[in-house]
Design an enzyme around this catalytic site. Structure first.
Site, PDB file in Angstrom:
ATOM      1  N   ASN A   1       0.818  -1.202   0.000  1.00 44.14           N
ATOM      2  CA  ASN A   1       0.000   0.000   0.000  1.00 44.14           C
ATOM      3  C   ASN A   1       0.857   1.259   0.000  1.00 44.14           C
ATOM      4  OD1 ASN A   1      -1.912   1.981   0.366  1.00 44.14           O
ATOM      5  ND2 ASN A   1      -3.096   0.829   1.860  1.00 44.14           N
ATOM      6  N   ASP A   2       1.428   1.585   1.140  1.00 45.30           N
ATOM      7  CA  ASP A   2       2.175   2.839   1.238  1.00 45.30           C
ATOM      8  C   ASP A   2       3.364   2.897   0.275  1.00 45.30           C
ATOM      9  OD1 ASP A   2       0.474   3.710   3.228  1.00 45.30           O
ATOM     10  OD2 ASP A   2       1.673   2.822   4.825  1.00 45.30           O
ATOM     11  N   VAL A   3       3.967   1.728  -0.014  1.00 47.79           N
ATOM     12  CA  VAL A   3       5.165   1.734  -0.859  1.00 47.79           C
ATOM     13  C   VAL A   3       4.859   2.022  -2.327  1.00 47.79           C
ATOM     14  CG1 VAL A   3       6.465   0.193   0.658  1.00 47.79           C
ATOM     15  CG2 VAL A   3       5.146  -0.772  -1.229  1.00 47.79           C
ATOM     16  N   VAL A   4       3.552   2.099  -2.692  1.00 40.27           N
ATOM     17  CA  VAL A   4       3.200   2.472  -4.063  1.00 40.27           C
ATOM     18  C   VAL A   4       2.321   3.726  -4.074  1.00 40.27           C
ATOM     19  CG1 VAL A   4       3.415   0.182  -5.094  1.00 40.27           C
ATOM     20  CG2 VAL A   4       1.258   0.839  -4.033  1.00 40.27           C
TER      21      VAL A   4
ATOM     22  N   ALA B   1       0.481   3.814   7.207  1.00 42.23           N
ATOM     23  CA  ALA B   1       0.571   5.250   7.440  1.00 42.23           C
ATOM     24  C   ALA B   1      -0.810   5.851   7.710  1.00 42.23           C
ATOM     25  CB  ALA B   1       1.216   5.947   6.244  1.00 42.23           C
TER      26      ALA B   1
END
Lengths: 473, 103
Positions: A399-402, A440
């Protein structure tokens, strides 16, 4: 030679012992150096283990106390028996545990190391020959914090312990730290009787243990890798304090080496998430706020058959695995999907974000376990330039990494974090359980992208269905 | 201040090793690909089990003619230390084994 040794007032055994410690220290350094390159890593681990074995063996046979007495047979038998029991137990646990449970296992072993350091310091405190009170107390405190902290980290990763976060925990921790320092100063001042000193040391032990618990308690589960790495360096420092007590250079070097390396690793991990260590320790991510400035757009779903057709007739597919894949244990079925597509002539690669999975590098271990070839795992910086030419990216449990907000939304808490540029691909399939937010706690605008279609469901089941669907094509 | 000077002088050899080991540790670890972070952390963790030496020394010179609190705590330290060392090295080997397999 004979005379020289006699002149020094030492026996050959003493010389041999110190030589073996020197050798062990060299083995630790070389081992760690080898472990920082993929090709030599396994050899490096064996080097370090050999150094440790050598030092244990020579200590057992050659070590003498202050009066020059060696280790008696009965004591030796007790030691060998203890080592055999714990050694077999440790090896069995390490062999049996599932690869996905690796982070908690490392945390558990770290706890035992910290505990051993704390115990050694506790016993040595009452040894009249031990002159370094300050170092002993530091070993006790750091070892205890590493022990209880690592146990909590273990519990959190295992899902047995939840998060407690409130403003008061920060104050409580500062307060506990204050008490620890006060007690140490009090003991060092040395104006109190031996008995009350001992009482204070036990108090110090208890407070340090509580501090370890309260230190890790408020930190979110996803930050545990950073915490484990930090506690790992604590254990190293505590072991070095033990070396200080025994004037043992191999212990000092080994401990400090781990302390320094662990600290650097911790900082590297924090950098990969674009966070400061302070931020990790003091507080969780502040959510919200950022979403207001964007239009929401609409979420589009994709059916299984559409997804399978899209994938089968692509030329280049990039899979972006994340925490969700690890949790769902979907790495094997994921590999099945990739082999199936390769058979159809599709080029499949994996894009690995530095902090994908539950620990840096954890995703690589998991995919390696599922037999995904090493060459297919491409690191973020190397894959990003080729993403605009990629037909489909499949985001599985990441999720957050993209999240493109890291690039274009300065108000976002993750702004500036390096991401995999999934939004640049021609088509995006996101496999997710639901519309939940990532760690996050912020909206991911990739999901609202025009090119994005969502495939909702449990990662493992969805992948299985997808594989079946592709097989029928 | 005087105490600090005394402490430094009395332990100057150990302090030298500590300071130089810090640089060594930093030097050895920098430029590690993130792929290896987890195994490296695990491997370093096993090395921190070097406290086992302290445990061996403690139990080795303990009075074993009677059961004392210190003896039990010492044995516990040996058990804990061994768990850390053996478990740590074995689990690291298991992780690294996977990287090698499919070349």
């Amino acid at each position: 030679m004979n005379e020289l040794v006699a002149n020094l007032g030492v026996s050959y055994g003493d010389v041999l012992l110190e030589l073996s410690y020197l050798l062990a220290a060299v083995f630790f350094v070389v081992g760690l150096k080898f472990q920082s390159h993929p090709l030599t890593a396994r050899k490096g681990n064996l080097w370090a283990a050999a150094g440790m074995f050598l030092a244990m063996l020579t200590t057992l046979f050659l070590h003498k106390d202050a009066d020059g007495n060696g280790i008696a047979l009965t004591n030796g038998i007790i030691i060998v028996f203890s080592i055999a029991v714990a050694g077999v137990l440790g090896a069995v646990i390490a062999r049996r545990v599932k690869m996905t449970a690796m982070p908690e296992l490392v945390s558990f072993f770290n706890a035992t190391g910290g505990g051993a350091s704390a115990l050694v310091a506790l016993i040595e405190f009452s040894n009249p020959n031990n002159s370094s009170t300050l170092v002993t107390l530091l070993g006790l405190v750091i070892g205890s914090v590493a022990f209880s902290g690592s146990l909590i980290a273990y519990g959190k990763l295992d899902g047995k312990v939840g998060d407690i976060f409130a403003k008061w925990t920060t104050y409580l921790n500062l307060f506990l730290l204050g008490i620890v320092i006060t007690i140490i100063v009090f003991i060092l001042a040395g104006n109190i009787s031996y008995d009350s000193q001992k009482l204070l040391v036990y108090g110090l032990l208890v407070i340090s243990l509580i501090y370890g618990v309260m230190f890790v308690m408020p930190i979110g589960g996803a930050d545990m890798p950073v915490v484990i790495s930090l506690l790992n360096s604590f254990t190293g420092i505590a072991a070095a304090m033990g070396g200080f007590i025994y004037h043992n250079q191999a212990m000092i070097l080994g401990g400090i080496l781990v302390g320094a390396a662990g600290t650097i690793l911790t900082i590297l991990m924090c950098n990969a998430m674009n966070r400061s260590l302070f931020n990790v320790i003091i507080g969780a991510f502040g959510g919200g706020g950022a979403a207001a400035t964007h239009e929401q757009g609409t979420i589009k779903e994709i059916s299984l058959s559409d997804a399978s057709i899209l994938l089968s007739y692509s030329q280049k597919v990039v899979i972006i695995p994340g925490y969700g894949l690890a949790v769902a244990q979907a790495q094997h079925i994921c590999h099945e999907l990739d082999t199936l597509l390769e058979e159809k002539g599709v080029e499949v690669k994996y894009a690995i974000h530095p902090v994908a999975g539950r620990m840096p590098g954890h995703m690589n271990v998991l995919l390696a376990e599922a037999d995904v070839p090493y060459e297919k795992l491409i690191e973020m910086d190397d894959i990003n330039p080729s993403l605009p030419n990629t037909d489909v990216v499949v985001v599985i449990g990441a999720n957050d990494v993209v999240n493109p907000a890291a690039h274009d939304d300065p108000s976002s808490p993750i702004y500036g974090m390096p991401i995999i540029n999934a939004h640049e691909a021609k088509n995006i399939i996101v496999m997710k359980r639901g519309m939940g937010k990532g760690y996050a706690g912020i909206e991911n605008f990739l999901f609202f992208n025009d090119k994005t279609r969502m495939l909702f469901g449990h990662a493992k089941e969805s992948l299985q269905k997808l594989v079946n669907e592709i097989k029928t094509l | 201040m005087e105490q600090a000077f005394e402490f430094f002088y009395a332990n100057k050899d150990a302090i030298f090793i500590i300071v130089l080991s810090v640089f060594l540790g930093i030097e050895v670890i920098s430029n590690v690909p993130s792929v290896l972070h987890t195994p490296l952390m695990s491997g370093a963790n096993a090395i921190s089990g070097v406290i086992i030496i302290g445990g061996i020394i403690l139990v080795g010179h303990a009075d074993v003619s009677k059961v004392s609190v210190n003896l039990i705590l010492g044995i516990l330290a040996v058990l804990f230390g061994t768990l850390n060392v053996v478990g740590g090295f074995v689990v690291t080997d298991r992780m690294l084994e996977m990287f090698k397999k499919k070349k």
